[in-house]
Design a protein around this motif. Sequence first.
Motif, short mmCIF file in Angstrom:
data_model
loop_
_atom_site.label_atom_id
_atom_site.label_comp_id
_atom_site.label_asym_id
_atom_site.label_seq_id
_atom_site.Cartn_x
_atom_site.Cartn_y
_atom_site.Cartn_z
N ARG A 1 3.53 14.99 -24.52
CA ARG A 1 3.94 16.08 -25.41
C ARG A 1 3.77 15.72 -26.89
NH1 ARG A 1 8.86 19.60 -22.82
NH2 ARG A 1 8.01 19.72 -20.72
N ARG A 2 2.63 15.20 -27.24
CA ARG A 2 2.33 14.92 -28.64
C ARG A 2 2.04 16.22 -29.38
NH1 ARG A 2 -2.46 10.77 -27.82
NH2 ARG A 2 -2.92 12.36 -26.24
N ASP A 3 1.95 16.15 -30.69
CA ASP A 3 1.65 17.33 -31.48
C ASP A 3 0.38 18.00 -30.96
OD1 ASP A 3 3.82 16.80 -33.04
OD2 ASP A 3 2.69 15.97 -34.74
N GLY A 4 0.45 19.31 -30.79
CA GLY A 4 -0.71 20.06 -30.32
C GLY A 4 -0.91 20.03 -28.82
N TYR A 5 0.07 19.49 -28.07
CA TYR A 5 -0.14 19.36 -26.63
C TYR A 5 -0.24 20.71 -25.93
CZ TYR A 5 4.52 20.70 -24.90
OH TYR A 5 5.65 21.40 -24.55
N ARG A 6 0.46 21.71 -26.43
CA ARG A 6 0.41 23.03 -25.79
C ARG A 6 -1.00 23.59 -25.84
NH1 ARG A 6 5.74 25.10 -25.40
NH2 ARG A 6 4.91 27.21 -25.16
N GLU A 7 -1.61 23.53 -27.01
CA GLU A 7 -2.97 24.04 -27.16
C GLU A 7 -3.95 23.23 -26.31
OE1 GLU A 7 -0.54 25.30 -30.58
OE2 GLU A 7 -0.87 23.37 -29.59
N ALA A 8 -3.73 21.90 -26.26
CA ALA A 8 -4.62 21.06 -25.47
C ALA A 8 -4.52 21.37 -23.98
CB ALA A 8 -4.31 19.58 -25.72
N VAL A 9 -3.29 21.54 -23.48
CA VAL A 9 -3.09 21.85 -22.06
C VAL A 9 -3.76 23.16 -21.69
CG1 VAL A 9 -1.37 22.49 -20.33
CG2 VAL A 9 -0.99 20.49 -21.79
N LEU A 10 -3.54 24.19 -22.52
CA LEU A 10 -4.10 25.50 -22.21
C LEU A 10 -5.63 25.49 -22.29
CD1 LEU A 10 -1.52 27.82 -23.98
CD2 LEU A 10 -1.59 27.04 -21.61
N THR B 1 -1.67 13.94 -18.91
CA THR B 1 -1.22 13.10 -20.03
C THR B 1 -0.60 13.94 -21.13
OG1 THR B 1 -2.91 11.42 -19.56
CG2 THR B 1 -1.97 11.44 -21.77
N GLU B 2 -1.23 15.05 -21.46
CA GLU B 2 -0.69 15.93 -22.50
C GLU B 2 0.68 16.46 -22.11
OE1 GLU B 2 -1.78 16.41 -25.42
OE2 GLU B 2 -3.88 15.75 -25.36
N LEU B 3 0.84 16.87 -20.86
CA LEU B 3 2.12 17.40 -20.41
C LEU B 3 3.19 16.32 -20.37
CD1 LEU B 3 0.90 19.70 -17.49
CD2 LEU B 3 2.12 20.46 -19.53
N THR B 4 2.79 15.10 -20.10
CA THR B 4 3.76 14.00 -20.01
C THR B 4 4.18 13.51 -21.38
OG1 THR B 4 2.79 13.28 -17.89
CG2 THR B 4 4.14 11.68 -19.10
N ILE C 1 -11.88 15.21 -12.57
CA ILE C 1 -10.77 14.27 -12.59
C ILE C 1 -10.35 13.97 -14.03
CG2 ILE C 1 -10.15 11.87 -12.13
CD1 ILE C 1 -9.94 13.73 -9.76
N ALA C 2 -11.32 13.76 -14.90
CA ALA C 2 -11.00 13.45 -16.30
C ALA C 2 -10.21 14.58 -16.94
CB ALA C 2 -12.28 13.17 -17.08
N ARG C 3 -10.59 15.82 -16.65
CA ARG C 3 -9.90 16.95 -17.28
C ARG C 3 -8.47 17.09 -16.75
NH1 ARG C 3 -11.80 20.06 -20.52
NH2 ARG C 3 -13.99 19.76 -19.93
N ILE C 4 -8.28 16.95 -15.44
CA ILE C 4 -6.93 17.07 -14.88
C ILE C 4 -6.05 15.93 -15.38
CG2 ILE C 4 -5.57 17.05 -12.76
CD1 ILE C 4 -7.97 18.35 -11.34
N LYS C 5 -6.59 14.72 -15.44
CA LYS C 5 -5.79 13.59 -15.94
C LYS C 5 -5.43 13.79 -17.42
CE LYS C 5 -7.32 9.96 -12.78
NZ LYS C 5 -8.05 8.67 -12.65
N ALA C 6 -6.37 14.35 -18.19
CA ALA C 6 -6.07 14.61 -19.60
C ALA C 6 -4.96 15.64 -19.73
CB ALA C 6 -7.33 15.09 -20.32
#
Length: 308
Positions: free
Chosen positions: A165-174, A160-163, A152-157
Motif C-alpha cells: 500500500r505505497r503511495d499510488g497503490y490504488r491506481e497501480a492495482v486498478l 505486492t501493491e495490495l500488500t 505471473i509478473a502482473r499478478i505478483k505486482a
Amino acid sequence: MRTVRRAPSKDLPATYSMVLAPGELPVTTWRMDHGWRSGGTGTFEEHAHDFPGIAYFETSGGTLRTGRRSWPIEAGDLYVVGPGDLMGHVDAAELAGCHGWGVFFTADALGPDVPGAHMAWRTHPLLFPFVRGGAIGALRLRVPAAERPEWIARIKAMHTELTERRDGYREAVLAHLVLLLVGVSRLAADVVGDLRENREPLLAAVFEVIERRYPQPLSLRDVAAAVNVSPGHLTSTVRRRTGRTVQEWITERRMVQARRLLAATELPVGDVGSQVGFRDAGYFARTFRKVHGISPVQWRRAGTDTQG
C-alpha cells in the motif's frame, strides 16, 4: 477484505459475498499452493461467489472441480469464475501439487462508469467473459506458454501493491487489473461474441430495469412485470444464473450509489437514502448497516479518516 458465507437453503450450495471496509479497494489476490486449507478441514465445499474472479495456475498437478466437471490442473490453465458459477467440492489433498493465484474483484473496481456488478455484465466489454449462464462452472482457458511469465509478473505486482500500500497503490492495482481483464477478454474472444449476441437476454432486460428504476420504489413484482415473466420464474432464473435474488441485485445497485454519494457529497444520510430508492431514512440506515456492518454515518466518517 473478508468474505461472508450465505446458505440460502440446505438444497442449494453456499454463496460467498465480498465485504469491504470503508475506503478499501474491491480487489484481492490469493496465493494458491500446497499449503492451502479451508477452515482447517482440508476440504472446500461446493459453492459459488456473487463477484467475479480468475484462478491462474503456474504449475501442473491436482484436480479442480467446476460445475459438475473435474479438470486435471495444467500449467497455464486460466479459470474465469463468473458470479453464480458453481465450484465443486474438492479435498485440499487433490490440489496439493498445484501453484497459482486467484484474483477477485467487484465491478465497482473498474471505475465510476460501471454503475454496478449487474449492469457491468452487459455494458462493460471486459466483463463479458464472466457471464455464461451461471451455476454451470467456470470457463477454462489456456494462456500460451510465451505469455505466462507476463501473467505471473502482473499478478505478483498487483499482490505486492495490495500488500505494501505505497503511495499510488490504488491506481497501480486498478491498472494491473484492467490489463489482466484485457488478457482474459482476448483469450475468450469467441465466448465474448456469443454473449453479446444472445446468451442472456432475460438478465440483460432485468438489469436494465434495475438500472433505470432503482432510485424509485422497486420490487420483484415490478421487475417481473416489466420483463413479462412471472415473479416465481424470474426468482428461480436469476438465482440460478447469478447466485443472488432480484431483490438482492436491487439492493446492490442502491448500495453502490449510496456509497458514492456518501463519499463524494455532504448530503444528509436521509437525502442519500431517498436518492437511491428508500423513502424511509431509518430503513435505509438499517439496510446499509446489514450490508456493510456499519452505519452510513460511520462509513462516511471512516472513509474521510482513511483519505486523510
